[in-house]
Scaffold this active site. Structure first.
Site, PDB file in Angstrom:
ATOM      1  N   GLN A 191      -4.671   5.664 -38.378  1.00  0.00           N
ATOM      2  CA  GLN A 191      -4.308   4.543 -37.877  1.00  0.00           C
ATOM      3  C   GLN A 191      -5.454   3.893 -37.067  1.00  0.00           C
ATOM      4  O   GLN A 191      -5.329   2.786 -36.589  1.00  0.00           O
ATOM      5  CB  GLN A 191      -3.311   5.152 -36.674  1.00  0.00           C
ATOM      6  CG  GLN A 191      -1.894   5.402 -36.993  1.00  0.00           C
ATOM      7  CD  GLN A 191      -1.269   5.917 -35.791  1.00  0.00           C
ATOM      8  OE1 GLN A 191      -0.729   7.072 -35.752  1.00  0.00           O
ATOM      9  NE2 GLN A 191      -0.781   5.145 -34.886  1.00  0.00           N
ATOM     10  N   PHE A 222       3.461   7.617 -36.784  1.00  0.00           N
ATOM     11  CA  PHE A 222       4.276   7.869 -35.715  1.00  0.00           C
ATOM     12  C   PHE A 222       3.272   8.378 -34.509  1.00  0.00           C
ATOM     13  O   PHE A 222       3.688   9.055 -33.700  1.00  0.00           O
ATOM     14  CB  PHE A 222       5.337   8.882 -35.999  1.00  0.00           C
ATOM     15  CG  PHE A 222       6.094   8.491 -36.955  1.00  0.00           C
ATOM     16  CD1 PHE A 222       6.843   7.287 -37.013  1.00  0.00           C
ATOM     17  CD2 PHE A 222       6.172   9.474 -38.280  1.00  0.00           C
ATOM     18  CE1 PHE A 222       7.823   7.058 -37.949  1.00  0.00           C
ATOM     19  CE2 PHE A 222       7.209   8.935 -39.210  1.00  0.00           C
ATOM     20  CZ  PHE A 222       7.747   7.954 -39.292  1.00  0.00           C
ATOM     21  N   GLU A 226      -3.373   8.612 -35.275  1.00  0.00           N
ATOM     22  CA  GLU A 226      -4.250   7.756 -34.294  1.00  0.00           C
ATOM     23  C   GLU A 226      -5.434   8.746 -34.185  1.00  0.00           C
ATOM     24  O   GLU A 226      -6.473   8.046 -34.116  1.00  0.00           O
ATOM     25  CB  GLU A 226      -3.429   7.674 -32.625  1.00  0.00           C
ATOM     26  CG  GLU A 226      -4.216   6.801 -31.900  1.00  0.00           C
ATOM     27  CD  GLU A 226      -3.582   6.285 -30.664  1.00  0.00           C
ATOM     28  OE1 GLU A 226      -2.263   6.431 -30.395  1.00  0.00           O
ATOM     29  OE2 GLU A 226      -4.287   6.117 -29.660  1.00  0.00           O
ATOM     30  N   ARG A 304       0.380   7.589 -19.498  1.00  0.00           N
ATOM     31  CA  ARG A 304       1.606   6.900 -19.927  1.00  0.00           C
ATOM     32  C   ARG A 304       2.894   7.505 -19.328  1.00  0.00           C
ATOM     33  O   ARG A 304       3.714   6.866 -18.876  1.00  0.00           O
ATOM     34  CB  ARG A 304       1.936   6.451 -21.471  1.00  0.00           C
ATOM     35  CG  ARG A 304       2.805   5.561 -21.699  1.00  0.00           C
ATOM     36  CD  ARG A 304       2.910   5.126 -23.305  1.00  0.00           C
ATOM     37  NE  ARG A 304       1.843   4.000 -23.411  1.00  0.00           N
ATOM     38  CZ  ARG A 304       2.102   2.533 -23.351  1.00  0.00           C
ATOM     39  NH1 ARG A 304       3.204   2.220 -22.858  1.00  0.00           N
ATOM     40  NH2 ARG A 304       1.345   1.858 -23.558  1.00  0.00           N
ATOM     41  N   ARG A 336       4.936   8.461 -31.108  1.00  0.00           N
ATOM     42  CA  ARG A 336       5.868   7.213 -30.854  1.00  0.00           C
ATOM     43  C   ARG A 336       6.387   7.698 -29.315  1.00  0.00           C
ATOM     44  O   ARG A 336       7.361   8.451 -28.975  1.00  0.00           O
ATOM     45  CB  ARG A 336       6.863   7.276 -31.682  1.00  0.00           C
ATOM     46  CG  ARG A 336       7.642   6.061 -31.855  1.00  0.00           C
ATOM     47  CD  ARG A 336       8.514   5.946 -33.030  1.00  0.00           C
ATOM     48  NE  ARG A 336       9.144   4.553 -33.323  1.00  0.00           N
ATOM     49  CZ  ARG A 336       9.859   4.475 -34.211  1.00  0.00           C
ATOM     50  NH1 ARG A 336      10.283   5.507 -35.212  1.00  0.00           N
ATOM     51  NH2 ARG A 336      10.038   3.212 -34.949  1.00  0.00           N
ATOM     52  N   PHE A 338       4.406   8.293 -26.481  1.00  0.00           N
ATOM     53  CA  PHE A 338       2.999   8.688 -25.974  1.00  0.00           C
ATOM     54  C   PHE A 338       3.321   8.977 -24.521  1.00  0.00           C
ATOM     55  O   PHE A 338       2.676   8.290 -23.672  1.00  0.00           O
ATOM     56  CB  PHE A 338       2.302   7.322 -26.008  1.00  0.00           C
ATOM     57  CG  PHE A 338       0.617   7.661 -26.048  1.00  0.00           C
ATOM     58  CD1 PHE A 338       0.169   8.127 -27.061  1.00  0.00           C
ATOM     59  CD2 PHE A 338       0.103   7.391 -25.043  1.00  0.00           C
ATOM     60  CE1 PHE A 338      -1.109   8.224 -27.204  1.00  0.00           C
ATOM     61  CE2 PHE A 338      -1.504   7.314 -25.128  1.00  0.00           C
ATOM     62  CZ  PHE A 338      -2.025   7.923 -26.174  1.00  0.00           C
ATOM     63  N   THR A 434      -2.810   1.633 -22.179  1.00  0.00           N
ATOM     64  CA  THR A 434      -2.899   1.754 -20.715  1.00  0.00           C
ATOM     65  C   THR A 434      -4.503   1.543 -20.335  1.00  0.00           C
ATOM     66  O   THR A 434      -4.712   1.090 -19.216  1.00  0.00           O
ATOM     67  CB  THR A 434      -2.270   3.111 -20.348  1.00  0.00           C
ATOM     68  OG1 THR A 434      -2.786   3.900 -21.015  1.00  0.00           O
ATOM     69  CG2 THR A 434      -0.815   2.924 -20.776  1.00  0.00           C
ATOM     70  N   ALA A 503       0.600   2.111 -29.792  1.00  0.00           N
ATOM     71  CA  ALA A 503       0.915   1.580 -28.550  1.00  0.00           C
ATOM     72  C   ALA A 503       1.869   0.197 -28.737  1.00  0.00           C
ATOM     73  O   ALA A 503       1.877  -0.334 -27.966  1.00  0.00           O
ATOM     74  CB  ALA A 503      -0.285   1.199 -27.449  1.00  0.00           C
ATOM     75  N   GLU A 706       7.890   1.321 -30.496  1.00  0.00           N
ATOM     76  CA  GLU A 706       7.999   2.687 -29.612  1.00  0.00           C
ATOM     77  C   GLU A 706       9.328   2.573 -28.708  1.00  0.00           C
ATOM     78  O   GLU A 706      10.277   3.321 -28.593  1.00  0.00           O
ATOM     79  CB  GLU A 706       6.857   2.808 -28.743  1.00  0.00           C
ATOM     80  CG  GLU A 706       5.731   3.470 -29.465  1.00  0.00           C
ATOM     81  CD  GLU A 706       4.382   3.526 -28.829  1.00  0.00           C
ATOM     82  OE1 GLU A 706       3.988   2.626 -28.195  1.00  0.00           O
ATOM     83  OE2 GLU A 706       4.081   4.512 -28.546  1.00  0.00           O
TER      84      GLU A 706
HETATM   85  N1  LUZ Z   1      -2.271   5.133 -27.654  1.00  0.00           N
HETATM   86  C1  LUZ Z   1      -3.338   4.611 -26.828  1.00  0.00           C
HETATM   87  C2  LUZ Z   1      -1.128   4.805 -27.441  1.00  0.00           C
HETATM   88  O1  LUZ Z   1      -4.538   5.102 -27.079  1.00  0.00           O
HETATM   89  N2  LUZ Z   1      -2.981   4.462 -25.817  1.00  0.00           N
HETATM   90  C3  LUZ Z   1      -1.727   3.954 -25.115  1.00  0.00           C
HETATM   91  O2  LUZ Z   1      -1.554   3.466 -24.305  1.00  0.00           O
HETATM   92  C4  LUZ Z   1      -0.619   4.415 -26.079  1.00  0.00           C
HETATM   93  N3  LUZ Z   1       0.477   3.978 -25.872  1.00  0.00           N
HETATM   94  C5  LUZ Z   1       1.364   4.380 -26.728  1.00  0.00           C
HETATM   95  C6  LUZ Z   1       1.213   4.989 -27.896  1.00  0.00           C
HETATM   96  N4  LUZ Z   1      -0.237   5.006 -28.463  1.00  0.00           N
HETATM   97 MO1  MOS Z   2       1.168   5.603 -31.153  1.00  0.00          MO
HETATM   98  S1  MOS Z   2       2.212   7.027 -30.287  1.00  0.00           S
HETATM   99  O1  MOS Z   2      -0.171   5.968 -32.018  1.00  0.00           O
HETATM  100  O2  MOS Z   2       1.616   4.302 -30.824  1.00  0.00           O
END
Ligand code: LUZ
Ligand code: MOS
Length: 750
Positions: A191, A222, A226, A304, A336, A338, A434, A503, A706
């Site tokens: 991702q 999902f 990441e 989060r 998803r 987070f 965030t 996110a 999400e």
């Molecule tokens: N990934 C991230 C996320 O690095 N920061 C976030 O705030 C976040 N929020 C939701 C899903 N992935």
């Molecule tokens: Mo995410 S939980 O990689 O938006």
């Protein structure tokens, strides 16, 4: 507009990492992971494995030319273990062989002696032993300690939630090959192309410009890709760089399941205080996050959780602390939601407990405490366009909640073996990373001489439909046929310094970058058109591929315009840069305005329990969702449906089980159950909340990835309600997932 990928996906033409035609001389890699959850490596013997015909090389940390470090937020994770192992599956060596099966076979011939150390799998136990990944953080508002005495009712309880396996259809993988000038090219199922680029450069001791990362698309992610696509890309890069050969690594499903991190289990204690009129006065919770063996994204996920720990409610006095606990499990990671689902499960549990003790419906407490316009979130942001109550009211007007409750009650009066339960799940989810600096994106737009358009952005298509939305934005701004537009792969040489597609921000950030680039091109092209029509740029426009002069059609078409612009030596390429305005956050005070906007919604979930067997059916989910002004209802409804089912899976049937020695027991699809087509609610009804949508959402169409996941949490409380209908002795407890085994025990508990 339909998803641009649909036909290629269903006809098998879409190319994933494992489908890239391989170069001559390609070798295959497999990972040797630790058989023990915690210990010191006493001896690693590669001899037998190296003797296997077809094995070319086995790499360990000693072969790493750069730094053996892939920790993104905290530098606490080696690519390949050095002296100690911290979880079962912890990567120790990479076997490179002529084909995949030899590489895998060779991993079984590696001999290792490990002096075992104590294994911790439970976050509370880790906390007691002071095993924390990072210092705890606390969000607070008002003064909880002072307010308990003003509460008429106080309830306390414990809440546990399990992990969740991502189960993307495409497992982690990478294909990597050497280029000239000492460079390498990495295809990765990630991702975050830049994350892979940065870590591979670190591992190989190369400047980032020598590492090109390309992502065509992912077969699902999902959140699981990441951060955790990175190690496998780095392993392929390492082998490729050392051997100067093309290297492919694709994890076997079973390896993927036991080597990669999952959603974080949390164990939490709460205390909630209410007034006589059922207003929540104070809420306090300590949450123990099971982080696994390294930080990975746990600090951001912790954050989060804090942001969403009051769910969809306004609570004037709060104090929420999260401890990120270090355990001997694979590092848990993004999934998803987070961390928000874990936080929301606790506040919903606290409300359910209060309702149960007071002998009233949970809904009554929910209704009285929804966040409203101009309320302050505990992190300082003021709620604007707070659509929680509008979504709830719309749900009530459309579905008549009290009437639905009565239907359930009537059913239960007349049924002995089956009982129904219903629950309301409100969602309020903040949109933006965030971490403020991550909220930026770029787009590179080329218009070719024939009028076709190629667009590159940081967005990674993973099935969520972001490419389709990007096409829609460009087609709208340029007013051309979507067929003229192609979204290119995500590539670090075309778009640099990308944030991961995560996110729920992929469409907002990258779509706005596309909008900016296309708008700049449009302005430039209007000048060309004005020259052609001998008028001023303000008198021309483009509509449906025709140039308008004072709103009248001219005989200049899009193709003619582009041809002329090119001959006039006008630049037909543009770069767009977008950074979300307004947002900020001060970590020293834990206050600020971290989110561009919030997504709201209300779900009504109904379940029928089979009280003989403990099994259940979710026949009906009704949702009023705040899409803003949805730019693509097919894609957005699909995201809601998928997210709800995935959320119900997490809350009910998906049970990640580790043995005390740290071995994953739910290690295959026969022992780890995910919702299948039979367990999907028979009726998922989605009603869009009528609103304009916020300016900071792409074309006022709100982020969709999400937020709807958390509707699934309602499934837990619907089941709890149904159990009580059968067994009035059952005192609510909060231990997700609510598997049929757990349901059965509670149906007959005393
Ligand atoms: N990934 C991230 C996320 O690095 N920061 C976030 O705030 C976040 N929020 C939701 C899903 N992935
Ligand atoms: Mo995410 S939980 O990689 O938006």
């Amino acid at each position: 507009m339909k998803n641009v990928d649909t036909i290629n996906h269903v006809t098998g033409k879409s190319i994933y990492v494992d489908d890239i035609p391989v170069q001559t001389g390609t070798l295959y890699a497999a990972v040797f992971g630790s058989p023990k959850a915690h210990g010191k490596i006493q001896n690693l013997n590669l001899t037998k494995a190296l003797e296997l015909a077809g094995v070319e090389r086995i790499l360990t940390y000693k072969d790493i030319p750069g730094r053996n470090q892939i920790g993104g937020i905290i530098e606490d994770e080696a690519l390949l273990a050095e002296e100690e192992v911290h979880f079962v599956g912890h990567a120790i060596a990479v076997v490179v062989a002529k084909n995949e099966s030899i590489a895998r076979e060779a991993t079984k011939l590696i001999e290792i002696e490990i002096e075992e150390l104590e294994v911790i799998t439970d976050p509370r136990e880790a906390f007691k032993k002071n095993q924390l990944l990072i210092p705890p953080r606390t969000f607070k508002m008002g003064n909880v300690e002072n307010e308990w005495k003003n509460c008429d009712f106080i309830f306390e309880g414990k809440v546990d939630n399990g992990g969740q396996e991502h189960l993307y259809i495409e497992t982690q993988g990478s294909y990597c090959y050497p280029m000239d000038n000492g460079s390498i090219k990495i295809h990765s199922s990630t991702q975050g192309a830049t994350l892979v680029q940065k870590m591979a450069a670190r591992i190989l001791n190369l400047p980032m410009h020598r590492v090109e990362v390309d992502v065509a698309r992912l077969g699902g992610a999902f959140g699981g890709k990441e951060d955790q696509a990175t190690p496998y890309a780095c392993m392929a890069a390492l082998a490729s760089y050392i051997l100067q050969k093309p290297i492919k690594i694709i994890l076997h499903r079973l390896d993927d399941m036991h080597m990669t991190g999952k959603r974080h289990p949390y164990s939490s204690d709460f205390k909630i205080g209410l007034s006589k009129d059922l207003k929540i006065v104070a809420f306090q919770t300590n949450m123990y996050q099971n982080g696994g063996a390294a930080s990975d994204l746990s600090p951001a996920i912790m954050e989060r959780t804090l942001f969403h720990s009051t769910g969809a409610y306004f609570i004037p006095n709060t104090e929420v602390t999260v401890y990120s606990c270090k355990t001997n499990l694979p590092p848990n990671t993004a999934f998803r939601g987070f961390g928000a689902p874990q936080g929301m499960f606790v506040i919903e549990s606290a409300i359910a407990k209060a309702a149960c003790e007071l002998g009233i419906s949970k809904r009554i407490i929910q209704e009285r405490n929804f966040i409203q316009e101009n309320d302050t979130f505990q992190y300082g942001q003021i709620a604007k366009n707070a659509n929680m109550i509008p979504s709830y009211k719309t749900a009530d007007e459309k579905y008549h909640i009290e009437h639905l409750e009565k239907e359930v009650d009537d059913f239960n009066v007349n049924s002995i073996e089956n009982k129904k339960g219903m629950a309301i799940m409100p969602v309020c989810f903040g949109i933006s990373f965030t971490k403020t600096p991550m909220n930026q994106a770029r787009a590179l737009v080329h218009i070719y001489q024939d009028g076709s358009v190629g667009i590159s952005t940081a967005a990674v298509e993973m099935g969520q439909g972001v490419n389709t939305k990007l096409v829609q934005v460009a087609a709208k701004v340029l007013s051309i046929n979507p067929d003229r537009i192609k979204i290119e792969s995500t590539n670090t040489t075309r778009v640099a310094n990308t944030s991961p597609t995560a996110a729920s921000t992929g469409a907002d950030l990258n779509g706005n970058a596309v909008k900016i680039a296309c708008t700049k091109l449009l302005e430039r092209l209007k000048n060309t058109a004005a020259n052609m029509l001998s008028c001023t740029a303000s008198e021309v426009d483009i509509k449906d591929e025709v140039i308008l002069f004072n709103s009248e059609k001219s005989d200049i078409t899009w193709e003619k315009l582009i041809e002329t612009a090119f001959l006039d030596r006008v630049c037909l390429t543009e770069n767009g840069h977008y950074a979300t305005p307004i947002i900020h956050f001060d970590k020293t005070k834990e206050k600020g305005h971290p989110f561009a906007y919030h997504v709201y919604g209300t779900a009504i979930i109904t379940v029928t329990l089979d009280c003989i067997r403990g099994t259940y059916d979710f026949e009906d989910v009704k949702i009023v969702h705040d899409f803003g002004n949805s730019m693509n209802t097919i894609i957005d409804n699909g995201q809601v449906e998928g997210a709800v089912v995935q959320g119900i899976g997490w809350a009910t049937m998906e049970e990640v089980v580790f043995a005390k020695n740290g071995k994953l027991l739910s290690n295959s699809l026969s022992t780890y159950k995910v919702p299948d087509i039979y367990s999907v609610p028979k009726n998922i009804e989605i009603t869009p909340l009528k609103t304009e949508g916020p300016e900071l959402a792409l074309l006022r169409s709100k982020a969709i990835g999400e937020p709807p996941f958390m509707y699934g949490i309602g499934a837990y409380f619907a089941i709890a309600k149904a159990i009580r209908e059968f067994n009035p002795n059952y005192k609510l407890d909060f231990d997700a997932p609510f598997t049929p085994e757990k349901v059965l025990m509670r149906l007959y508990s005393k």
